[in-house]
Design a protein around this motif. Structure first.
Motif, PDB file in Angstrom:
ATOM      1  N   THR A 115     -77.910 -34.273  92.696  1.00 12.91           N
ATOM      2  CA  THR A 115     -78.360 -34.670  92.641  1.00 12.91           C
ATOM      3  C   THR A 115     -79.032 -36.862  92.457  1.00 12.91           C
ATOM      4  O   THR A 115     -78.975 -37.188  91.501  1.00 12.91           O
ATOM      5  CB  THR A 115     -78.907 -34.192  90.640  1.00 12.91           C
ATOM      6  N   LYS A 116     -77.130 -37.096  92.508  1.00 14.45           N
ATOM      7  CA  LYS A 116     -77.573 -38.692  92.440  1.00 14.45           C
ATOM      8  C   LYS A 116     -76.882 -39.343  91.181  1.00 14.45           C
ATOM      9  O   LYS A 116     -77.956 -39.429  90.753  1.00 14.45           O
ATOM     10  CB  LYS A 116     -78.437 -39.133  93.623  1.00 14.45           C
ATOM     11  N   ALA A 117     -75.938 -38.555  90.498  1.00 17.73           N
ATOM     12  CA  ALA A 117     -75.631 -38.933  88.744  1.00 17.73           C
ATOM     13  C   ALA A 117     -75.427 -40.171  88.846  1.00 17.73           C
ATOM     14  O   ALA A 117     -74.116 -40.354  90.195  1.00 17.73           O
ATOM     15  CB  ALA A 117     -75.114 -37.523  88.401  1.00 17.73           C
ATOM     16  N   PRO A 118     -75.929 -41.046  88.115  1.00 14.87           N
ATOM     17  CA  PRO A 118     -74.869 -42.105  88.295  1.00 14.87           C
ATOM     18  C   PRO A 118     -73.484 -42.549  87.897  1.00 14.87           C
ATOM     19  O   PRO A 118     -73.132 -41.807  87.148  1.00 14.87           O
ATOM     20  CB  PRO A 118     -75.482 -43.017  87.057  1.00 14.87           C
ATOM     21  N   ILE A 119     -72.965 -42.996  88.389  1.00 13.06           N
ATOM     22  CA  ILE A 119     -71.496 -42.925  88.059  1.00 13.06           C
ATOM     23  C   ILE A 119     -71.078 -43.781  86.892  1.00 13.06           C
ATOM     24  O   ILE A 119     -70.090 -44.009  86.262  1.00 13.06           O
ATOM     25  CB  ILE A 119     -70.884 -43.382  89.460  1.00 13.06           C
ATOM     26  N   GLY A 120     -71.848 -45.145  86.307  1.00 12.24           N
ATOM     27  CA  GLY A 120     -71.045 -45.879  85.358  1.00 12.24           C
ATOM     28  C   GLY A 120     -71.911 -45.328  83.961  1.00 12.24           C
ATOM     29  O   GLY A 120     -72.223 -43.964  84.502  1.00 12.24           O
ATOM     30  N   ARG A 121     -72.018 -45.946  83.700  1.00  9.30           N
ATOM     31  CA  ARG A 121     -72.880 -45.385  82.096  1.00  9.30           C
ATOM     32  C   ARG A 121     -74.339 -45.662  82.314  1.00  9.30           C
ATOM     33  O   ARG A 121     -74.573 -46.644  82.603  1.00  9.30           O
ATOM     34  CB  ARG A 121     -72.263 -46.447  80.933  1.00  9.30           C
ATOM     35  N   SER A 122     -74.590 -44.448  82.002  1.00  7.77           N
ATOM     36  CA  SER A 122     -76.215 -44.190  82.167  1.00  7.77           C
ATOM     37  C   SER A 122     -76.333 -44.118  80.479  1.00  7.77           C
ATOM     38  O   SER A 122     -76.685 -43.202  79.722  1.00  7.77           O
ATOM     39  CB  SER A 122     -77.012 -42.960  82.865  1.00  7.77           C
ATOM     40  N   PRO A 123     -77.783 -44.824  80.050  1.00  4.04           N
ATOM     41  CA  PRO A 123     -78.219 -45.522  78.886  1.00  4.04           C
ATOM     42  C   PRO A 123     -78.672 -43.558  78.414  1.00  4.04           C
ATOM     43  O   PRO A 123     -78.602 -43.674  77.603  1.00  4.04           O
ATOM     44  CB  PRO A 123     -78.476 -46.271  78.995  1.00  4.04           C
ATOM     45  N   ASP A 124     -79.266 -43.392  79.618  1.00  5.11           N
ATOM     46  CA  ASP A 124     -80.125 -42.477  78.528  1.00  5.11           C
ATOM     47  C   ASP A 124     -79.705 -41.177  79.112  1.00  5.11           C
ATOM     48  O   ASP A 124     -80.011 -39.350  79.723  1.00  5.11           O
ATOM     49  CB  ASP A 124     -81.687 -42.491  79.142  1.00  5.11           C
ATOM     50  N   ALA A 125     -78.258 -40.719  78.553  1.00  2.24           N
ATOM     51  CA  ALA A 125     -77.952 -39.034  78.578  1.00  2.24           C
ATOM     52  C   ALA A 125     -78.148 -38.797  77.651  1.00  2.24           C
ATOM     53  O   ALA A 125     -77.885 -37.349  77.941  1.00  2.24           O
ATOM     54  CB  ALA A 125     -76.736 -39.440  78.940  1.00  2.24           C
ATOM     55  N   ASP A 126     -78.656 -39.410  76.784  1.00  2.00           N
ATOM     56  CA  ASP A 126     -78.867 -38.079  75.588  1.00  2.00           C
ATOM     57  C   ASP A 126     -80.975 -38.759  75.289  1.00  2.00           C
ATOM     58  O   ASP A 126     -81.204 -39.551  75.760  1.00  2.00           O
ATOM     59  CB  ASP A 126     -78.191 -38.522  74.310  1.00  2.00           C
ATOM     60  N   SER A 127     -80.861 -37.296  74.919  1.00  2.00           N
ATOM     61  CA  SER A 127     -82.804 -37.674  74.548  1.00  2.00           C
ATOM     62  C   SER A 127     -82.382 -37.919  73.381  1.00  2.00           C
ATOM     63  O   SER A 127     -81.699 -38.300  72.914  1.00  2.00           O
ATOM     64  CB  SER A 127     -82.953 -35.623  74.915  1.00  2.00           C
ATOM     65  N   GLY A 128     -83.624 -38.126  73.310  1.00  2.00           N
ATOM     66  CA  GLY A 128     -84.162 -38.438  72.128  1.00  2.00           C
ATOM     67  C   GLY A 128     -84.283 -37.908  70.808  1.00  2.00           C
ATOM     68  O   GLY A 128     -83.621 -38.833  69.096  1.00  2.00           O
ATOM     69  N   ASN A 129     -83.692 -36.823  70.807  1.00  2.00           N
ATOM     70  CA  ASN A 129     -83.614 -35.713  69.366  1.00  2.00           C
ATOM     71  C   ASN A 129     -82.352 -35.738  69.158  1.00  2.00           C
ATOM     72  O   ASN A 129     -82.267 -34.122  68.443  1.00  2.00           O
ATOM     73  CB  ASN A 129     -84.652 -34.311  69.797  1.00  2.00           C
TER      74      ASN A 129
END
Lengths: 202, 133
Positions: free
Chosen positions: A109-123
């Motif tokens: 799914t071509k996940a980003p290797i580094g830090r992805s800021p939207d790993a957590d959702s808003g809730n």
């Protein structure tokens, strides 16, 4: 019968009835833990920490690798509970195949290797509230219910390979065979789901 | 061993997985959290089986079955996630709102990026309009 013996007997009544073995005085201290309890708690803290990092880290591949630590820690806990066969099945299935499948999924799914800021959702704060409330309720209920209950780990191992093979193929043969059919269905279903769409229409 | 130790550890692991399922956005991270919850249940089963010492060893047999079903579940789940990713170009679970009933789904194409996503969302809106008409 002396008072101390009466107290010890009442404290071990549930254990004695269900385990059908004489109560071991070495297991009677809640605040004087045995060596195996200390090992269990230390491995449990490591497992829980790895699980917390798994659900909170922002690097997706690191989450999968911390999941390996958590599942391996659980395998050690199974070994401490004398369930040897399940411990090695845990290492084989979870650490060996499930985490590899998850890493393949992250890769495909071509996940980003580094830090992805939207790993957590808003809730996430609502999720934290729900998890904290359920953790508090569960721990309170469990500790209150099993305050005077001890596991007897002496004697022969409860889950050695010999015992596991005996009960699995003597009492649980039919569910075992049904499970093999389910695995076949899951295999066929995964292949059908992951086929290219164009081949179905042509 | 005191029974409270494995029971409390299983409860805490279950709640950690619960937080992950509710708070994560990527579908594969949600699957990882589901694995944590299943493992917490497995630890409970093994601990109570060793405590009860029954001859059938129901807890350990159920643990083995749960491990096999979890392996099947992760295979099917990853196949579904890959199919969704191939169709939508994203595996974020809170962007898959085509079946949502609220009005928020109507305003969703603003934050979509791909043209295919807008096309599918527009098709979904048209279908919904047909259904409501």
């Amino acid at each position: 019968m002396t008072l101390a013996a009466t107290a010890a007997h009442s404290a071990h009544s549930a254990y004695s009835v269900l385990a059908a073995q004489p109560a071991n005085p070495a297991h009677s201290g809640f605040l004087s833990p045995t060596g195996i309890e200390i090992a269990f708690v230390l491995v449990g803290i490591a497992t829980l920490g790895a699980a917390l990092v798994t659900v909170t880290t922002k690097q997706l591949v690191h989450a999968a690798l911390w999941l390996v630590v958590a599942l391996g820690g659980l395998a050690v806990e199974y070994l401490l509970l004398t369930a040897e066969f399940i411990a090695w099945v845990q290492v084989l299935i979870y650490v060996g195949s499930v985490v590899v499948l998850l890493l393949f999924g992250l890769m495909l799914t071509k996940a980003p290797i580094g830090r992805s800021p939207d790993a957590d959702s808003g809730n996430r704060w609502a999720a934290l509230a729900v998890a904290a409330a359920s953790a508090g309720a569960l721990v309170w209920v469990v500790v209150d219910a099993f305050r005077t209950t001890w596991i007897g780990l002496d004697g022969p191992a409860q889950g050695s390979t010999e015992v596991t093979g005996s009960f699995l193929f003597r009492h649980w043969v039919l569910p075992f065979e049904a499970l093999s059919v389910l695995l076949l269905a899951a295999l066929v279903g995964a292949i059908v789901l992951s086929r290219k769409r164009g081949k179905e229409q042509s | 061993m005191h029974l409270a130790y494995p029971a409390v550890l299983a409860a805490l692991l279950f709640c950690t997985g619960l937080y992950g399922v509710l708070a994560r956005r990527n579908a594969i991270l949600v699957l990882m959290s589901v694995e944590l919850m299943l493992n917490a249940v497995n630890l409970n089963l093994v601990a109570f089986d060793v405590w009860l010492r029954d001859t059938l060893h129901s807890g350990q047999a159920l643990t083995l079955f749960t491990i096999a079903i979890a392996a099947a579940e992760i295979g099917i789940g990853l196949a579904i996630v890959l199919a969704v990713y191939r169709n939508r170009g994203s595996s974020d679970v809170d962007r898959l709102r085509d079946t949502a009933e609220t009005d928020a789904a109507e305003a969703l194409p603003d934050d979509e990026s791909g043209t295919e996503d807008q096309a599918t969302a527009a098709a979904g809106k048209a279908k919904k309009a047909e259904a409501t008409a």
